[in-house]
Scaffold this active site. Structure first.
Site, mmCIF file in Angstrom:
data_model
loop_
_atom_site.group_PDB
_atom_site.id
_atom_site.type_symbol
_atom_site.label_atom_id
_atom_site.label_comp_id
_atom_site.label_asym_id
_atom_site.label_seq_id
_atom_site.Cartn_x
_atom_site.Cartn_y
_atom_site.Cartn_z
ATOM 1 N N ASP A 106 0.701 -1.521 -0.090
ATOM 2 C CA ASP A 106 0.029 -0.302 0.393
ATOM 3 C C ASP A 106 1.017 1.495 0.129
ATOM 4 O O ASP A 106 0.484 2.236 0.490
ATOM 5 C CB ASP A 106 -1.141 -0.652 0.922
ATOM 6 C CG ASP A 106 -0.493 -0.242 2.039
ATOM 7 O OD1 ASP A 106 1.231 -0.201 2.231
ATOM 8 O OD2 ASP A 106 -1.377 -0.236 3.634
ATOM 9 N N LYS A 157 3.651 1.031 16.204
ATOM 10 C CA LYS A 157 2.098 1.926 16.838
ATOM 11 C C LYS A 157 2.971 2.236 17.560
ATOM 12 O O LYS A 157 2.208 2.136 19.323
ATOM 13 C CB LYS A 157 1.001 1.176 16.634
ATOM 14 C CG LYS A 157 1.137 0.789 15.492
ATOM 15 C CD LYS A 157 0.242 0.821 14.046
ATOM 16 C CE LYS A 157 0.744 0.498 12.698
ATOM 17 N NZ LYS A 157 0.420 -0.669 13.001
ATOM 18 N N ASP A 217 1.320 5.943 3.395
ATOM 19 C CA ASP A 217 1.191 4.281 3.137
ATOM 20 C C ASP A 217 -0.686 5.297 2.874
ATOM 21 O O ASP A 217 -1.426 5.937 3.205
ATOM 22 C CB ASP A 217 0.671 3.941 4.037
ATOM 23 C CG ASP A 217 -0.357 2.734 4.398
ATOM 24 O OD1 ASP A 217 -1.147 2.930 3.974
ATOM 25 O OD2 ASP A 217 0.607 2.093 5.106
#
Ligand code: GDD
Ligand code: MG
Length: 364
Positions: A106, A157, A217
């Site tokens: 992506d 994250k 992304d």
């Protein structure tokens, strides 16, 4: 060098667009996303590509076939159950006996892969990870390095408090094949949370390749629209945008002389743009009809849709075969394939309508 592209994710953050279409082939500027990636890789002489697939693999195979038409050679390997990012590459180990490239499926970028491969060789690295700066690292994998670009830690994250740098994992790696020996077979295993930290703890040479080139992304609705905005604004060297006010039109399209085009607009083949339509910063896919007096702004429409009379469409994504009946108002929305919006319906900002549904209620 061979490349493995990871295309097995569910694309949840792009729903409802990915309800029946894999993320890696949603159209970008009217072309399936992966086609852009193949062109980019081919400019770096990378033409042998293995697609590590899972969710909705068929449509990708039937569109690209053996890849010849797109200047690449494709192999498809489909996982019975998702193996995670590293597990997916372990699963194609049989095709990999030399250093190879891995890409998240992506990513749209101008990053210099050739220079990255050179730096991997110079550093005698086991793994080289491309890094890119982002404004908000919390949705990505944070990578900390020393002044020589040696990686010192990973934090996938991170929270805002944990984010000590804005350099994140750009989802592009060069790997030595023996690294695959550290990944368990047929087991879900992640590069970001498992393999990379494991290699670091074993003292293996892991290097970063920081790059400031265009990178995105596109895996969320916001970033998908952002990618279109960026490309229309000429931010990537891979696409020369039309000059403002000039329309790029596919074959057999008809544009009424009273239609007005502002900013940069791309129209696919076989489209009809009716009288007094206003198009501004928009991408209109093939076979789409936009009827009299409709205003389409900062939006992306896929193919074979109908935008009715006086419709106001703004900041939205309209998938294939949708019908927006006369007078409807759609702002900041995402419509899946085959959605129908009733006449004069004002859809709530941020609405996401699942494929083949009809929305007709006054939502404010
Ligand atoms: N074959 C296969 N199997 N592919 C998978 C699987 C799987 O089980 N899980 C995910 N993928 C693919 C997705 O289709 C996508 O192309 C890629 O792996 C990365 O998954 P995402 O779900 O998009 O991850 P992310 O965007 O949250 O985070 C990743 O990318 C960031 C950069 O955009 C991580 O690599 C982060 O560290 C990184 O910063
Ligand atoms: Mg992603």
């Amino acid at each position: 060098m061979k490349a493995v592209i990871l295309t097995g994710g569910k694309g949840t953050r792009l729903l409802p667009l990915t309800h029946n279409m894999p993320k890696s082939i949603v159209p970008v500027l009217n072309i399936p996303f992966l086609e852009h990636v193949f062109r980019y890789l081919a400019t770096h002489q990378i033409r042998d590509i293995i697609l590590a697939q899972g969710y909705l693999s068929r449509p990708i195979q039937s569109y690209f076939g053996d890849g010849e038409q797109f200047g690449v050679r494709l192999k498809y390997i489909t996982e019975a159950t998702p193996l995670g990012t590293a597990g997916a590459v372990k699963n194609v180990e049989g095709y990999l006996d030399e250093p190879f490239l891995v890409l998240n499926g992506d990513i749209f970028t101008d990053l210099d892969i050739t220079a990255m491969i050179d730096s991997h060789r110079r550093n005698r690295a086991k793994v080289t990870i491309a890094l890119t700066p982002v404004a908000d690292p919390t949705s990505y994998g944070l990578v900390l390095t020393n002044p020589d670009n040696g990686i010192t830690s990973f934090l996938e994250k991170p929270t805002r408090e944990q984010a000590q740098t804005n350099m994140i994992n750009a989802g592009i790696y060069v790997l030595e094949p023996d690294v695959l020996g550290q990944i368990p077979a047929q087991t879900s295993f992640s590069f970001e949370r498992e393999l990379f930290p494991l290699l670091l703890s074993r003292g293996e040479p892991c290097y970063a390749f920081p790059a400031a080139d265009y990178w995105i992304d596109m895996g969320t609705v916001e970033k998908y629209l952002q990618l279109h905005r960026d490309l229309l604004n000429g931010q990537s060297s891979q696409f020369t945008p039309p000059v403002p006010g000039e329309i790029v039109v596919g074959e057999r399209s008809f544009i009424h002389p009273t239609a007005r085009v502002e900013g940069r607009v791309i129209i696919g083949g076989g489209c009809t743009i009716g009288p007094n339509v206003v198009l501004k910063e928009a991408v209109v896919g093939s076979g789409t009809e936009i009827l009299a007096g409709a205003v389409v702004e900062e939006s992306v429409i896929w193919w074979d849709s109908v935008v009715g009379r006086r419709v106001e469409l703004q900041g939205s994504i309209v998938a294939d075969r949708c019908i927006l009946h006369d007078g409807s108002v759609v702002r900041g929305c995402v419509l899946g394939g085959g959605v129908s919006i009733a006449g004069d319906c004002r859809l709530g900002v941020g609405s996401k309508i699942w494929p083949d549904k009809t929305a007709g209620i006054e939502e404010g």
